[in-house]
Design an enzyme around this catalytic site. Sequence first.
Site, PDB file in Angstrom:
ATOM      1  NE  ARG A   9      -3.670  -2.296   0.188  1.00  0.00           N
ATOM      2  CZ  ARG A   9      -3.272  -3.422  -0.349  1.00  0.00           C
ATOM      3  NH1 ARG A   9      -2.213  -3.428  -1.103  1.00  0.00           N
ATOM      4  NH2 ARG A   9      -4.019  -4.365  -0.264  1.00  0.00           N
ATOM      5  CB  SER A  59      -8.326  -1.288   4.785  1.00  0.00           C
ATOM      6  OG  SER A  59      -8.967  -2.671   4.264  1.00  0.00           O
ATOM      7  CD  GLU A  73      -5.219   0.929   2.846  1.00  0.00           C
ATOM      8  OE1 GLU A  73      -4.903  -0.201   3.432  1.00  0.00           O
ATOM      9  OE2 GLU A  73      -5.939   0.963   1.936  1.00  0.00           O
TER      10      GLU A  73
HETATM   11  C1  LIG Z   1     -15.342  -0.142  -0.073  1.00  0.00           C
HETATM   12  C2  LIG Z   1     -13.891   0.242  -0.269  1.00  0.00           C
HETATM   13  C3  LIG Z   1     -13.031  -0.759  -0.616  1.00  0.00           C
HETATM   14  C4  LIG Z   1     -11.804  -0.581  -1.196  1.00  0.00           C
HETATM   15  N1  LIG Z   1     -10.944  -1.936  -1.043  1.00  0.00           N
HETATM   16  C5  LIG Z   1      -9.698  -1.601  -1.198  1.00  0.00           C
HETATM   17  C6  LIG Z   1      -8.702  -2.628  -1.657  1.00  0.00           C
HETATM   18  O1  LIG Z   1      -9.091  -3.705  -1.577  1.00  0.00           O
HETATM   19  N2  LIG Z   1      -7.447  -2.399  -1.955  1.00  0.00           N
HETATM   20  C7  LIG Z   1      -7.098  -1.212  -1.909  1.00  0.00           C
HETATM   21  O2  LIG Z   1      -5.724  -1.180  -2.313  1.00  0.00           O
HETATM   22  N3  LIG Z   1      -7.725  -0.072  -1.831  1.00  0.00           N
HETATM   23  C8  LIG Z   1      -8.918  -0.286  -1.562  1.00  0.00           C
HETATM   24  N4  LIG Z   1      -9.712   0.801  -1.402  1.00  0.00           N
HETATM   25  C9  LIG Z   1      -9.124   2.029  -1.345  1.00  0.00           C
HETATM   26  C10 LIG Z   1      -9.482   2.996  -2.575  1.00  0.00           C
HETATM   27  O3  LIG Z   1     -10.219   2.346  -3.357  1.00  0.00           O
HETATM   28  C11 LIG Z   1      -8.102   3.010  -3.314  1.00  0.00           C
HETATM   29  O4  LIG Z   1      -7.178   3.699  -2.730  1.00  0.00           O
HETATM   30  C12 LIG Z   1      -8.215   3.952  -4.635  1.00  0.00           C
HETATM   31  O5  LIG Z   1      -7.065   3.902  -5.707  1.00  0.00           O
HETATM   32  C13 LIG Z   1      -8.470   5.284  -4.417  1.00  0.00           C
HETATM   33  O6  LIG Z   1      -8.809   6.009  -5.731  1.00  0.00           O
HETATM   34  P1  LIG Z   1      -9.332   7.247  -5.692  1.00  0.00           P
HETATM   35  O7  LIG Z   1      -9.674   7.811  -7.178  1.00  0.00           O
HETATM   36  O8  LIG Z   1     -10.820   7.274  -5.137  1.00  0.00           O
HETATM   37  O9  LIG Z   1      -8.380   8.407  -4.904  1.00  0.00           O
HETATM   38  P2  LIG Z   1      -8.784   9.519  -4.052  1.00  0.00           P
HETATM   39  O10 LIG Z   1      -9.542   9.214  -2.857  1.00  0.00           O
HETATM   40  O11 LIG Z   1      -9.583  10.489  -4.902  1.00  0.00           O
HETATM   41  O12 LIG Z   1      -7.332  10.268  -3.638  1.00  0.00           O
HETATM   42  C14 LIG Z   1      -6.440   9.414  -2.886  1.00  0.00           C
HETATM   43  C15 LIG Z   1      -5.241  10.174  -2.813  1.00  0.00           C
HETATM   44  O13 LIG Z   1      -4.561  10.373  -4.099  1.00  0.00           O
HETATM   45  C16 LIG Z   1      -4.395  11.777  -4.551  1.00  0.00           C
HETATM   46  N5  LIG Z   1      -4.756  11.716  -6.070  1.00  0.00           N
HETATM   47  C17 LIG Z   1      -5.985  11.318  -6.454  1.00  0.00           C
HETATM   48  N6  LIG Z   1      -5.997  11.483  -7.960  1.00  0.00           N
HETATM   49  C18 LIG Z   1      -4.622  11.508  -8.163  1.00  0.00           C
HETATM   50  C19 LIG Z   1      -3.794  11.666  -9.363  1.00  0.00           C
HETATM   51  N7  LIG Z   1      -4.282  11.674 -10.640  1.00  0.00           N
HETATM   52  N8  LIG Z   1      -2.583  11.634  -9.189  1.00  0.00           N
HETATM   53  C20 LIG Z   1      -1.912  11.868  -8.238  1.00  0.00           C
HETATM   54  N9  LIG Z   1      -2.712  11.972  -6.932  1.00  0.00           N
HETATM   55  C21 LIG Z   1      -3.665  11.797  -7.033  1.00  0.00           C
HETATM   56  C22 LIG Z   1      -5.446  12.409  -3.723  1.00  0.00           C
HETATM   57  O14 LIG Z   1      -4.954  13.907  -3.717  1.00  0.00           O
HETATM   58  C23 LIG Z   1      -5.257  11.585  -2.451  1.00  0.00           C
HETATM   59  O15 LIG Z   1      -4.104  12.095  -1.568  1.00  0.00           O
HETATM   60  C24 LIG Z   1     -11.282   0.680  -1.111  1.00  0.00           C
HETATM   61  C25 LIG Z   1     -12.070   1.806  -0.634  1.00  0.00           C
HETATM   62  C26 LIG Z   1     -13.252   1.386  -0.346  1.00  0.00           C
HETATM   63  C27 LIG Z   1     -14.110   2.767  -0.318  1.00  0.00           C
END
Ligand SMILES: Cc1cc2nc3c(=O)[nH]c(=O)nc-3n(C[C@H](O)[C@H](O)[C@H](O)COP(=O)(O)OP(=O)(O)OC[C@H]3O[C@@H](n4cnc5c(N)ncnc54)[C@H](O)[C@@H]3O)c2cc1C
Length: 335
Positions: free
Chosen positions: A163, A235, A331
């Site tokens: 992660r 998580s 995380e």
């Molecule tokens: C129900 C649920 C289940 C999940 N299961 C998992 C799992 O099994 N495994 C896992 O690894 N994760 C899991 N996650 C976490 C999440 O889905 C991942 O971390 C995902 O990659 C986040 O993507 P996002 O676009 O929503 O990020 P955001 O929440 O929009 O951003 C996260 C971070 O990245 C930065 N950011 C956003 N976009 C960019 C970009 N293009 N370039 C640079 N920085 C950027 C933001 O500023 C922030 O700091 C889960 C989340 C939920 C809600």
Amino acid sequence: MKTIEQHKSLKAYNTFGVECFCEYFTSVSTTEELRAALLNEDFSQRFILGGGSNLLLTKNLSGLCIHVDLKGIRIVEENDDLVIIEASAGENWHDFVLWTLDQGYGGLENLALIPGNIGTAPIQNIGAYGVELKNCFVNCTTLDTITATPHRFNLEEAVFGYRNSIFKTALKGKHVITAVQFRLTKKNHILKTDYGVIQEELGSKVSSPKNIAEAVIAIRQRKLPDPKKIGNSGSFFKNPVVTEIQFQNLLQEHPEMPHYRISDSEVKIPAGWIIDRLGYKGIKRGAAGVHEHQALVLVNHGNASGIEILTLAKEIQEKVLVNFKISLEIEVNIY
Ligand SMILES: Cc1cc2nc3c(=O)[nH]c(=O)nc-3n(C[C@H](O)[C@H](O)[C@H](O)COP(=O)(O)OP(=O)(O)OC[C@H]3O[C@@H](n4cnc5c(N)ncnc54)[C@H](O)[C@@H]3O)c2cc1C
């Protein structure tokens, strides 16, 4: 010039469903728009937003919030065995996984139904059921957040860990990822079914990328709370990795403790088990709580503030430290 909105609520833009406002907001759908937003001198601070599924907002955000909405999927190169695909940062992760499976490509099946966008997947090297993004990663393109100059990071340069990546450590906040390239298999797929739950779910079905993805989707739908129904960010804590000596000490006190050996000297302990053991599963502090079936997932039962959720997280961290001598690492990205 893209429209810039003022004082916009981010409630619909974070899966915790926390009410917070950003001073200014823009959504960019081309690299040129992104470049212009980064170089706009009217704003001293910038916040990059993807799908909002790995965020806890504890305050209103100053400056410009840039919602990365770049779209597009293309084949970069292919031969009889392999294909390299590039997907733009704003593509939805799960939709992309389904698209690759429909093309008959293998590699991303274990990562089905993870929320969020393509551009964010490398940041914490998303992982599930024995597979991590790094297993299929070729490179990602970025723009420097200050100069807007383009860069490319290969597998080695991205420094992926559990992660973790260089974008969460040394280069945190310094690059916006605009696209990611993946190497996927067209035949002789390398299938990971060693997780018992996947085998159970597959039953007598043959192991294929599509069948594994279906199994993963079914397991996740049963196990994890749907953010559309109850606010959460998956998580909340990382699973702690302890030394062999720490592990042996813990095992004496908790002989039933589940664990995964990750090297000769390190053992990973499920944080959810520890939190459950301390009696936190299902508890509520106002509208903030711990999910009733998944102790690793903190939830928003309605109108919890980010501060309320963070306060609960800190209470859990303290309890774990006192009782297990383990520092639980968060995380989720806290702002
Ligand atoms: C129900 C649920 C289940 C999940 N299961 C998992 C799992 O099994 N495994 C896992 O690894 N994760 C899991 N996650 C976490 C999440 O889905 C991942 O971390 C995902 O990659 C986040 O993507 P996002 O676009 O929503 O990020 P955001 O929440 O929009 O951003 C996260 C971070 O990245 C930065 N950011 C956003 N976009 C960019 C970009 N293009 N370039 C640079 N920085 C950027 C933001 O500023 C922030 O700091 C889960 C989340 C939920 C809600």
